[in-house]
Design an enzyme around this catalytic site. Structure first.
Site, PDB file in Angstrom:
ATOM      1  N   HIS A   1     -70.879  34.150 -94.962  1.00  0.00           N
ATOM      2  CA  HIS A   1     -71.075  33.211 -93.865  1.00  0.00           C
ATOM      3  C   HIS A   1     -71.326  33.935 -92.546  1.00  0.00           C
ATOM      4  O   HIS A   1     -71.433  33.325 -91.500  1.00  0.00           O
ATOM      5  CB  HIS A   1     -69.847  32.310 -93.730  1.00  0.00           C
ATOM      6  CG  HIS A   1     -68.586  33.078 -93.448  1.00  0.00           C
ATOM      7  ND1 HIS A   1     -68.066  34.004 -94.327  1.00  0.00           N
ATOM      8  CD2 HIS A   1     -67.773  33.101 -92.384  1.00  0.00           C
ATOM      9  CE1 HIS A   1     -66.985  34.534 -93.813  1.00  0.00           C
ATOM     10  NE2 HIS A   1     -66.779  34.017 -92.636  1.00  0.00           N
ATOM     11  N   CYS A   2     -71.403  35.290 -92.594  1.00  0.00           N
ATOM     12  CA  CYS A   2     -71.589  36.033 -91.335  1.00  0.00           C
ATOM     13  C   CYS A   2     -72.907  36.799 -91.303  1.00  0.00           C
ATOM     14  O   CYS A   2     -73.807  36.504 -90.541  1.00  0.00           O
ATOM     15  CB  CYS A   2     -70.464  37.051 -91.162  1.00  0.00           C
ATOM     16  SG  CYS A   2     -68.841  36.374 -91.296  1.00  0.00           S
ATOM     17  N   ILE A   3     -72.973  37.834 -92.176  1.00  0.00           N
ATOM     18  CA  ILE A   3     -74.053  38.818 -92.038  1.00  0.00           C
ATOM     19  C   ILE A   3     -75.445  38.221 -92.150  1.00  0.00           C
ATOM     20  O   ILE A   3     -76.311  38.512 -91.327  1.00  0.00           O
ATOM     21  CB  ILE A   3     -73.852  39.961 -93.066  1.00  0.00           C
ATOM     22  CG1 ILE A   3     -72.422  40.496 -93.036  1.00  0.00           C
ATOM     23  CG2 ILE A   3     -74.843  41.096 -92.808  1.00  0.00           C
ATOM     24  CD1 ILE A   3     -71.958  40.984 -91.700  1.00  0.00           C
TER      25      ILE A   3
ATOM     26  N   VAL B   1     -76.286  35.239 -91.615  1.00  0.00           N
ATOM     27  CA  VAL B   1     -76.407  34.049 -90.751  1.00  0.00           C
ATOM     28  C   VAL B   1     -76.544  34.427 -89.275  1.00  0.00           C
ATOM     29  O   VAL B   1     -77.444  33.975 -88.574  1.00  0.00           O
ATOM     30  CB  VAL B   1     -75.162  33.141 -90.947  1.00  0.00           C
ATOM     31  CG1 VAL B   1     -75.124  32.023 -89.908  1.00  0.00           C
ATOM     32  CG2 VAL B   1     -75.139  32.576 -92.362  1.00  0.00           C
ATOM     33  N   ASP B   2     -75.667  35.297 -88.825  1.00  0.00           N
ATOM     34  CA  ASP B   2     -75.594  35.586 -87.392  1.00  0.00           C
ATOM     35  C   ASP B   2     -76.898  36.085 -86.766  1.00  0.00           C
ATOM     36  O   ASP B   2     -77.256  35.665 -85.665  1.00  0.00           O
ATOM     37  CB  ASP B   2     -74.439  36.563 -87.109  1.00  0.00           C
ATOM     38  CG  ASP B   2     -73.085  35.935 -87.475  1.00  0.00           C
ATOM     39  OD1 ASP B   2     -73.079  34.748 -87.865  1.00  0.00           O
ATOM     40  OD2 ASP B   2     -72.066  36.612 -87.394  1.00  0.00           O
TER      41      ASP B   2
END
Ligand code: SAJ
Length: 426
Positions: free
Chosen positions: A261-263, A265-266
């Site tokens: 949910h981070c790499i 997406v951000d």
């Protein structure tokens, strides 16, 4: 915050739940607000799909009050927003969960409350969207009637070394009093250093930068893997060599794709928000393109391997090992396993899937059942259970080809053991 006794945490997922449990452990009365009655009931009955050691142990003893009702907020001195900030299928930032939470919070804010946002947003969202929404719904003014700060979460799911309590944090606020109050709050629950940034925007940018940094570094080794495969150089040996350099080299590993949910997406937050300002992040976009290409690269590799035997991938039974995006956790968000399955089906393969952490999405109940049905397997997630797979186990079930999407297994062992091994760049 020394006088603060109660806090509300809005959003009780990977970020909010550990925070709520830590705050409770530090003596706060905590009320949790979650989206659905189902998740509220599950949490009230101490149930969660999060396998984090801290969460599992603390949830059992917690007195967390969980509801879907935002009215409990007015009795808290601190409100922490930890709702998801995903991207849509077309990789556009999706702020709807955040906007809907802010509307509800705004309607329940009381004076002198401190509102903290932990969800990842691109620079500018707090001051251009979140604070105006809170002011509009409450009729109150930030910095005077209520206080606001941004403290990006840095949860690393499944990491028992770096925990919510000891991971250093950065903090940005809209005014000196908001900065002071939020700093007091975090120092009352965290043991880690907290760096005060000069503005909210700087704090928002920190999180985007650290995760985009990781994405571009993964893309770098993924591109090298594709090129070294043609040179018949084993990229893992080359990275082992580069890793002997004690400075200015930070190892990343090639793989079948970047999930979570981070790499993945951000970077899109920055790409999309800067496009609106007329700036194009060519490098970030290229890194996303390379990382998103790895699933089809692995499937194409399998197709070529069958072709070398005069066979077609069409009609073959292929087993996909792993659905979650990262080893030994159940989180499937943005997992490359979905792209792998889609690409295999596009090429006419019959696909079985097995993930011990995601039974409800696995087509097979056990590894053996998947192997019985497969002539080839693609390892997508390096779960502990898969690391003990041996050539004899694959041969026993006539599995002849192994695509190791995480370079997690021993290439020589499988090749010498009569199973054709192909890795990513090896
Ligand atoms: N991956 C690679 N090659 C690598 C590292 C990761 O292909 O060298 C893939 C993984 O397989 C996975 C994805 O990238 O599919 C993300 O992996 P991750 O280890 O970065 O896992 P996350 O998403 O849990 O990342 C978290 C992040 N923490 C926060 O955003 C708060 C990230 O910032 C951390 O850098 C990361 O943990 C970490 O360091 O482990």
């Amino acid at each position: 915050m020394a006088s603060a006794k109660s806090i509300s945490v809005v959003g009780l997922g990977y970020v909010g739940l550990p925070l709520a449990l830590l705050a409770e452990e530090k003596g706060y009365q905590v009320s949790g607000i979650t989206k659905t009655k189902k998740s509220a009931d599950e949490l009230t009955h101490k149930k969660t799909s999060i396998v984090d050691r801290f969460v599992v142990s603390k949830l059992k003893k917690s007195h967390l009050v969980v509801s879907t009702n935002f009215s409990s907020i007015s009795a808290s001195q601190v409100v922490v927003i930890c709702v998801p900030t995903p991207v849509t299928k077309t990789h556009m930032p999706d702020l709807t969960p955040l906007i809907s939470a802010c509307k509800q919070i705004g309607r329940n804010i009381s004076t002198n409350q401190l509102i903290i946002l932990e969800s990842t947003v691109n620079p500018g969202v707090s001051e251009e969207i979140v604070i105006p929404l809170l002011e509009k719904e409450s009729g109150l003014k930030v910095g005077q009637d209520f206080y606001f700060a941004f403290c990006p979460e840095r949860i690393n799911p499944g990491d028992n070394k770096w925990t919510i309590e000891n991971i250093p944090r950065v903090l940005g606020a809209s005014d000196p009093k908001s900065l002071r109050l939020s700093y007091l709050f975090y120092t009352s629950i965290l043991s880690a250093p907290i760096k005060k940034m000069r503005s909210i925007k700087e704090a928002e940018a920190v999180k985007i930068v650290e995760n985009s940094f990781r994405d571009v570094n993964i893309a770098f080794v993924n591109e090298l893997a594709k090129s070294f495969a043609l040179l018949e150089i084993d990229i893992m040996h080359v990275l082992d060599g580069a890793d002997t350099k004690p400075f200015s080299f930070l190892r990343h590993n090639p793989g079948i794709g970047v999930g979570g949910h981070c790499i993945p997406v951000d970077p899109y937050y920055l790409i999309r928000s800067m496009k609106k300002r007329g700036f194009s992040h060519e490098f970030l976009k290229m890194a996303r393109k390379i990382n998103n290409s790895m699933a089809s690269y692995a499937v194409e590799m399998l197709s070529k391997t069958f072709k070398e035997d005069g066979l077609s991938l069409k009609g073959q039974q292929v087993g996909v090992l792993g659905i979650s995006y990262k080893p030994n956790i159940a989180d499937t968000r943005e997992s490359p396993s979905y792209k792998v399955t889609e690409e295999l089906k596009k090429k006419g393969a019959q696909v079985s899937t097995y993930d011990p952490f995601v039974p409800n999405e696995s087509t097979e109940k056990t590894l053996e059942l998947l192997l019985k049905k497969s002539t080839a397997v693609i390892l997508v997630t390096a779960h502990k259970q898969f690391l003990s797979i041996t050539p004899s186990l694959l041969r026993k079930h006539n599995v002849r080809i192994l695509i190791d999407g995480r370079n997690a297994l021993n290439k020589e062992l499988f090749n010498e053991g009569g199973v054709l091994y192909k890795g990513i760049g090896r």
